[in-house]
Design an enzyme around this catalytic site. Structure first.
Site, PDB file in Angstrom:
ATOM      1  CE  LYS A 143       1.094  -2.102  10.000  1.00  0.00           C
ATOM      2  NZ  LYS A 143      -0.435  -2.479  10.795  1.00  0.00           N
ATOM      3  CE1 TYR A 158      -5.586   2.411  10.806  1.00  0.00           C
ATOM      4  CE2 TYR A 158      -4.347   1.997   8.347  1.00  0.00           C
ATOM      5  CZ  TYR A 158      -5.316   2.037   9.205  1.00  0.00           C
ATOM      6  OH  TYR A 158      -6.986   2.294   8.501  1.00  0.00           O
ATOM      7  CG  ASP A 176      -2.045  -4.590  13.197  1.00  0.00           C
ATOM      8  OD1 ASP A 176      -1.052  -4.581  12.963  1.00  0.00           O
ATOM      9  OD2 ASP A 176      -2.785  -5.208  11.771  1.00  0.00           O
ATOM     10  CD  GLU A 180      -3.731   3.398  15.526  1.00  0.00           C
ATOM     11  OE1 GLU A 180      -2.482   2.847  15.865  1.00  0.00           O
ATOM     12  OE2 GLU A 180      -3.498   3.595  14.375  1.00  0.00           O
ATOM     13  CG  HIS A 206      -2.098  -1.085  15.012  1.00  0.00           C
ATOM     14  ND1 HIS A 206      -3.691  -0.714  15.276  1.00  0.00           N
ATOM     15  CD2 HIS A 206      -1.906  -0.791  14.042  1.00  0.00           C
ATOM     16  CE1 HIS A 206      -4.103  -0.790  14.024  1.00  0.00           C
ATOM     17  NE2 HIS A 206      -3.514  -0.641  13.358  1.00  0.00           N
ATOM     18  NE  ARG A 224      -1.971  -2.064   3.545  1.00  0.00           N
ATOM     19  CZ  ARG A 224      -2.293  -1.727   4.758  1.00  0.00           C
ATOM     20  NH1 ARG A 224      -3.544  -1.733   5.077  1.00  0.00           N
ATOM     21  NH2 ARG A 224      -1.664  -2.450   5.895  1.00  0.00           N
TER      22      ARG A 224
END
Length: 367
Positions: free
Chosen positions: A75, A94, A270, A118, A96, A15
Site C-alpha cells: 500500500k 501501489y 482508491d 497501478e 494511487h 499483505r
C-alpha cells in the site's frame, strides 16, 4: 542492490511486499534483503521463513529504510513512512496518487523515485500489476455485497441468487474491465441477475460472447446508469482510468431513487470512487449509509484475504522487482518503456501526466 520490506501499517493491511519465495529469488540474483520483523505474519510467513530465504530481519521500519536502497511495499506509504524516504530511495508499491494530494506532495518533498504498480503497463496497454488485485477486489465485491444485503446488516433482506419461486437480486456492474468481469463471474455463480455497463461497444460484444446468456450488457449512458441504480439491489463500481481519478458515475440524485437497503460497493475508491457519495472506509468500519443505501468503500479490500492477495501480487511484481534491482531504476526504465510508465514521482517532480492533471500539479517528464 539492498532491498527492504517494511511491515504494512495501513488499517488492517496484512499483505506484504515480498513473500519468502520472492526474497529467495532476489537473494539468488545477488541482492541483499532486509525485512522488518513480523512483516509476513499476516500471510502466515514468520520471520524464520524469511531468514531461510536469505533475508536479514530488522526490528523497525526505520532500520529497514536506513539499510535499503529499494523499498518494496503493497500500500501507499503512510505519513510516518514518507518521513523515512530520502532522495537515494527507490519506492515500488501501489500509490494511487490521483486521489491523494498530501501523499503526492510528501513524496515530492522526499526526493525519492516512486514507481506505482497501478500505472505500469503491458504491451497490450493493460495494467499487469493492478490485475491480480482487481481480480481479488472484483470477487470480493460480490461477497461483501451479498453480506450487506442481509437484513441484520441493515440491508434489504435479499438473497442474491433468490430461490425457486422468488426472483434473484439485480446486480449492476459499472465497468467491464478486470474487476467487473471477476465480479460478474462471482455474481453469476451465485445465480444473481447480472448486467454489466461499459462505454466500449467492442468490450460489450466481448463480454456478451464470454458470458453468453449468463449476463446482460448495456451501454453506460447516464440514462442507463440512472435506470440501473433505480432497479438494482447491488451496484458495483468497477471503473478505472489509469493514473487518473475515477469518474463520478452515480450522483446523489440517482442515489435517492434506489430501494432502501440496497448496497453500493465502490472498488474504485482508491482512485477517489465512482459514486458521488463515496468516501474511503476501513476494515474496522467498512460501511456507512446515505439515503438508506449502504456504501462499502474499503480502500484496501484485498487486504482482508491477505494470503491469497500477497501471493497473487508477488507473481506479478517479482519480475519487475528483479529488473529494478538488477539494473537500477534509470536503466530498467530505459530498457522497458512499460515499466517507465509506472514512474509517478522523482526528483521532487510529478512524472505521470494523468496524476499531475488529477492533482492540478505541474507535470515534468523524466529526462
Amino acid at each position: 542492490m539492498r532491498v527492504g520490506v517494511p511491515k504494512e501499517i495501513k488499517n488492517h493491511e496484512y499483505r506484504v511486499g515480498l513473500t519468502p519465495a520472492s526474497v529467495k529469488e532476489l537473494v539468488a540474483a545477488g541482492h541483499e534483503l532486509f525485512v522488518e520483523t513480523g512483516a509476513g505474519n499476516g500471510i502466515d510467513c514468520p520471520d524464520a521463513a524469511y531468514q531461510r530465504s536469505g533475508a536479514t530481519i530488522l526490528p523497525t521500519a526505520g532500520e529497514v529504510f536506513s539499510a535499503a536502497e529499494m523499498i518494496v511495499k503493497v500500500k501507499e506509504p503512510q505519513a510516518s513512512e514518507i518521513a523515512l524516504l530520502e532522495p537515494r530511495h527507490l519506492l515500488f508499491t501501489y500509490l494511487h496518487l490521483a486521489a491523494d494530494k498530501p501523499q503526492a506532495e510528501g513524496l515530492m518533498k522526499s526526493g525519492a523515485t516512486c514507481i506505482a504498480y497501478e500505472t505500469v503497463t503491458s504491451r497490450s496497454g493493460a495494467l499487469p500489476l493492478l490485475k491480480p488485485m482487481s481480480e481479488v477486489a472484483g470477487r470480493m465485491s460480490v461477497q461483501v455485497g451479498a453480506h450487506y444485503l442481509e437484513k441484520e446488516q441493515g440491508g434489504r433482506g435479499v438473497l442474491l441468487g433468490g430461490v425457486p419461486g422468488v426472483s434473484p437480486a439485480k446486480v449492476a456492474i459499472l465497468g467491464g474491465g478486470v474487476s467487473g468481469v471477476n465480479a460478474a463471474q462471482m455474481a453469476v455463480g451465485m445465480r444473481a441477475d447480472v448486467t454489466i455497463y461499459d462505454i466500449s461497444n467492442e468490450r460489450l460484444a466481448e463480454l456478451d460472447m464470454f458470458f453468453s446468456s449468463q449476463i446482460k450488457t448495456a451501454y453506460a449512458s447516464r440514462a442507463a446508469i440512472a435506470n440501473a441504480v433505480e432497479e438494482a439491489e447491488l451496484v458495483i463500481g468497477a471503473v478505472l482510468v489509469p493514473g487518473a481519478a475515477a469518474p463520478k458515475l452515480v450522483t446523489r440524485d440517482m442515489l435517492k431513487t434506489m430501494k432502501r437497503g440496497s448496497v453500493l460497493v465502490d472498488i474504485a475508491i482508491d482512485q477517489g470512487g465512482c459514486f458521488e457519495t463515496s468516501r474511503a472506509t476501513t476494515h474496522d468500519d467498512p460501511v456507512f449509509e446515505v439515503d438508506g443505501v449502504i456504501h462499502y468503500c474499503v480502500a484496501n479490500m484485498p487486504g482482508a484475504v491477505s494470503r491469497t492477495s500477497a501471493f497473487a501480487l508477488n507473481n506479478a511484481t517479482l519480475p519487475f522487482a528483479l529488473k529494478l534491482a538488477n539494473l537500477g531504476a534509470a536503466e530498467a526504465m530505459r530498457q522497458d518503456s512499460h515499466l517507465a510508465n509506472g514512474l509517478n514521482v522523482s526528483g521532487g517532480k510529478i512524472r505521470h501526466e494523468a496524476v499531475a492533471e488529477a492533482l492540478d500539479l505541474p507535470f515534468e517528464a523524466a529526462a
